[in-house]
Scaffold this motif. Structure first.
Motif, PDB file in Angstrom:
ATOM      1  N   UNK A   1      46.636  47.472  30.901  1.00 45.57           N
ATOM      2  CA  UNK A   1      46.396  48.726  31.620  1.00 45.57           C
ATOM      3  C   UNK A   1      44.988  48.795  32.196  1.00 45.57           C
ATOM      4  N   UNK A   2      43.992  48.342  31.435  1.00 47.18           N
ATOM      5  CA  UNK A   2      42.611  48.374  31.921  1.00 47.18           C
ATOM      6  C   UNK A   2      42.455  47.478  33.142  1.00 47.18           C
ATOM      7  N   UNK A   3      43.082  46.295  33.095  1.00 56.57           N
ATOM      8  CA  UNK A   3      43.011  45.391  34.230  1.00 56.57           C
ATOM      9  C   UNK A   3      43.696  45.970  35.457  1.00 56.57           C
ATOM     10  N   UNK A   4      44.853  46.607  35.281  1.00 54.12           N
ATOM     11  CA  UNK A   4      45.549  47.193  36.422  1.00 54.12           C
ATOM     12  C   UNK A   4      44.716  48.322  37.024  1.00 54.12           C
ATOM     13  N   UNK A   5      44.057  49.092  36.169  1.00 56.40           N
ATOM     14  CA  UNK A   5      43.183  50.162  36.666  1.00 56.40           C
ATOM     15  C   UNK A   5      42.054  49.580  37.512  1.00 56.40           C
ATOM     16  N   UNK A   6      41.553  48.403  37.143  1.00 53.92           N
ATOM     17  CA  UNK A   6      40.499  47.753  37.929  1.00 53.92           C
ATOM     18  C   UNK A   6      41.009  47.374  39.312  1.00 53.92           C
ATOM     19  N   UNK A   7      42.259  46.910  39.386  1.00 52.87           N
ATOM     20  CA  UNK A   7      42.855  46.580  40.683  1.00 52.87           C
ATOM     21  C   UNK A   7      42.968  47.835  41.553  1.00 52.87           C
ATOM     22  N   UNK A   8      43.324  48.960  40.938  1.00 54.61           N
ATOM     23  CA  UNK A   8      43.382  50.230  41.667  1.00 54.61           C
ATOM     24  C   UNK A   8      41.988  50.624  42.149  1.00 54.61           C
TER      25      UNK A   8
END
Length: 365
Positions: free
Chosen positions: A315-322
Motif C-alpha cells: 500500500x505504501x508503494x502504491x501511494x508513492x506511485x499516486x
C-alpha cells in the motif's frame, strides 16, 4: 462511492483514473494505498475502476479512500500474463477503461500496478503520443549519493536512434522539473566512457544536437555507469535495453549488499554487538533506499500522465506511485515537454529527413 450514488457527475473532471484490479495484491493493495494517498492529497478526485462490488466493500473499510473515490464498474481485468496484443482486444477491462478516461479528457492521468506490456500498448493506442514525440519512454527515479536521479528509457524501447535519445532528454528534463522540483536539471548520455569520441554514432549525434540546443547549458555530456549512483547528473538518458539492464543490476546490487550485511551482523557475538552500535544508521539507510519510496515508473511522451506501479508493491508503494502521478498533473508535466520541443524543433527537423527509424522492440518487464 459509485457513480450512480455519488455527488460527482458523469462529466466530473478527475485528477486520476486508477486501475483497481492491477498488481499482485489486487484491489486490497490499491484501496489501502489510496487511503494513504488521501491523507497527502485530500483535494484529489479519483475515478477507481474495476469490480464494483469488491471495490465498494474495500472502500467501506477505508473511509479516507472512499472520501476521494468514485467507483466505475469494469467487466474484466487484464492478467499479468496476458500478451499486449490480446489486451488490446479486451475493451471492458479496468485498465482499458482507465486509459479511455484519460483519452476522453475525463481524467488527467492513470495509475496501474498491472501488466507493463499491456499498459504500454494500450497507452500508445488509446492515449497516443504527444505531437513531436516518436516514441514514449519509461522513466523512473533512483537514489544516488547526492539525492535522486531520473533515468530513461528503462525498457520501453530496446532499439533507439539519436532522435529518440534527444526526445528522451527533453522528456527527462521535464520529468525532473515536475517530480524533483529542479529548476534546471543537468542531463547526461549514458556511454562506455566520458570522452567525446566514445560510443557509437547515434550517441555522438544525440550529443551534438543537445550541445547546440536550448538544453546546452544543462547538458553535461557523456556519463558512465558509476555516474548514475554518484549523482553526476540529475537525468541519465539511454536506450531501453541498456537502461533496463542498469536498473536491474542496481536493484540486484542493493539486495546483495543487504544480504551480506545480515550475514556479517549475524555471524557471532561481535557481529551482533556491532549491529546494535550501527543500527540507527542502518535504519536510516534502509529508509532512504526503500524501493517503495521510488515506486512509480512513468511512460513519458503521451497525451496524458501514465504511471506504472510495481506489481508486487504494498500500500505504501502504491501511494508513492499516486504521489508521482499527482506531482506530474499538478506541475503540468506535458506542457514542459511541448514547450521544449517547440524550442528545439528547428534544430532537429532537418536531421529527421531520409533517416529510417529502427525497429522497435517493447519490453514487458
Amino acid at each position: 462511492m459509485s457513480e450512480t450514488g455519488s455527488s460527482f457527475s458523469a462529466t466530473q473532471s478527475y485528477t486520476l483514473a486508477i486501475d483497481g484490479m492491477g498488481g499482485d495484491g489486487g484491489p486490497e493493495v490499491v484501496v489501502a494505498g489510496l487511503a494513504i494517498a488521501a491523507d497527502r492529497h485530500p483535494s484529489a478526485r479519483i475515478l477507481l475502476i474495476g469490480d464494483e462490488k469488491r471495490l465498494q466493500a474495500l472502500l467501506a473499510q477505508h473511509p479516507r479512500a472512499a472520501a476521494i473515490c468514485t467507483v466505475r464498474p469494469a467487466g474484466s481485468a487484464i492478467s499479468m500474463e496476458m500478451k499486449p496484443t490480446a489486451a488490446l482486444r479486451v475493451r471492458d477491462s479496468s485498465l482499458r477503461l482507465s486509459m479511455d478516461a484519460v483519452a476522453n479528457g475525463e481524467a488527467m492521468g492513470v495509475v496501474s500496478a498491472g501488466n507493463s506490456g499491456a499498459m504500454l500498448a494500450l497507452a500508445k493506442i488509446v492515449i497516443k503520443t504527444l505531437p513531436g514525440i516518436s516514441r514514449p519512454a519509461m522513466a523512473a527515479i533512483s537514489p544516488t549519493t547526492k539525492g535522486d536521479v531520473v533515468m530513461l528509457d528503462l525498457g520501453a524501447n530496446v532499439a533507439c536512434d539519436w532522435r529518440n535519445l534527444v526526445e528522451f532528454a527533453v522528456m527527462g528534463e521535464a520529468f525532473a522539473k515536475a517530480v524533483l522540483g529542479l529548476p534546471a536539471p543537468t542531463i547526461g548520455l549514458l556511454n562506455v566512457g566520458s570522452e567525446e569520441l566514445k560510443g557509437d554514432e547515434r550517441l555522438r549525434q544525440a550529443a551534438e544536437v543537445l550541445r547546440g540546443s536550448p538544453l546546452a547549458r544543462q547538458f553535461h555530456g557523456f556519463v558512465e555507469g558509476h555516474d548514475i549512483t554518484a549523482g553526476t547528473t540529475d537525468v541519465v538518458v539511454t536506450d531501453g535495453f541498456t537502461g533496463n539492464v542498469a536498473l536491474k543490476t542496481g536493484e540486484g546490487a542493493l539486495k546483495m549488499a543487504f544480504t551480506l550485511l545480515r550475514q556479517v551482523f549475524s555471524s557471532g557475538l561481535l557481529g551482533r554487538i556491532g549491529y546494535l552500535l550501527v543500527r540507527p544508521g542502518l535504519e536510516r539507510m534502509k529508509e532512504w533506499l526503500d524501493p517503495r519510496r521510488y515506486n512509480g515508473a512513468v511512460f513519458v511522451g503521451l497525451n496524458g500522465v501514465v504511471v506504472k506501479s510495481h506489481g508486487g508493491t504494498d500500500a505504501e508503494g502504491f501511494a508513492s506511485a499516486v504521489d508521482v502521478a499527482i506531482d506530474m498533473v499538478t506541475h503540468d508535466f506535458n506542457a514542459g515537454i511541448r514547450d521544449q520541443l517547440s524550442r528545439m524543433g528547428s534544430l532537429t527537423a532537418s536531421r529527421f529527413s531520409n533517416e529510417k527509424e529502427p525497429t522497435q522492440a517493447v519490453s514487458a518487464s
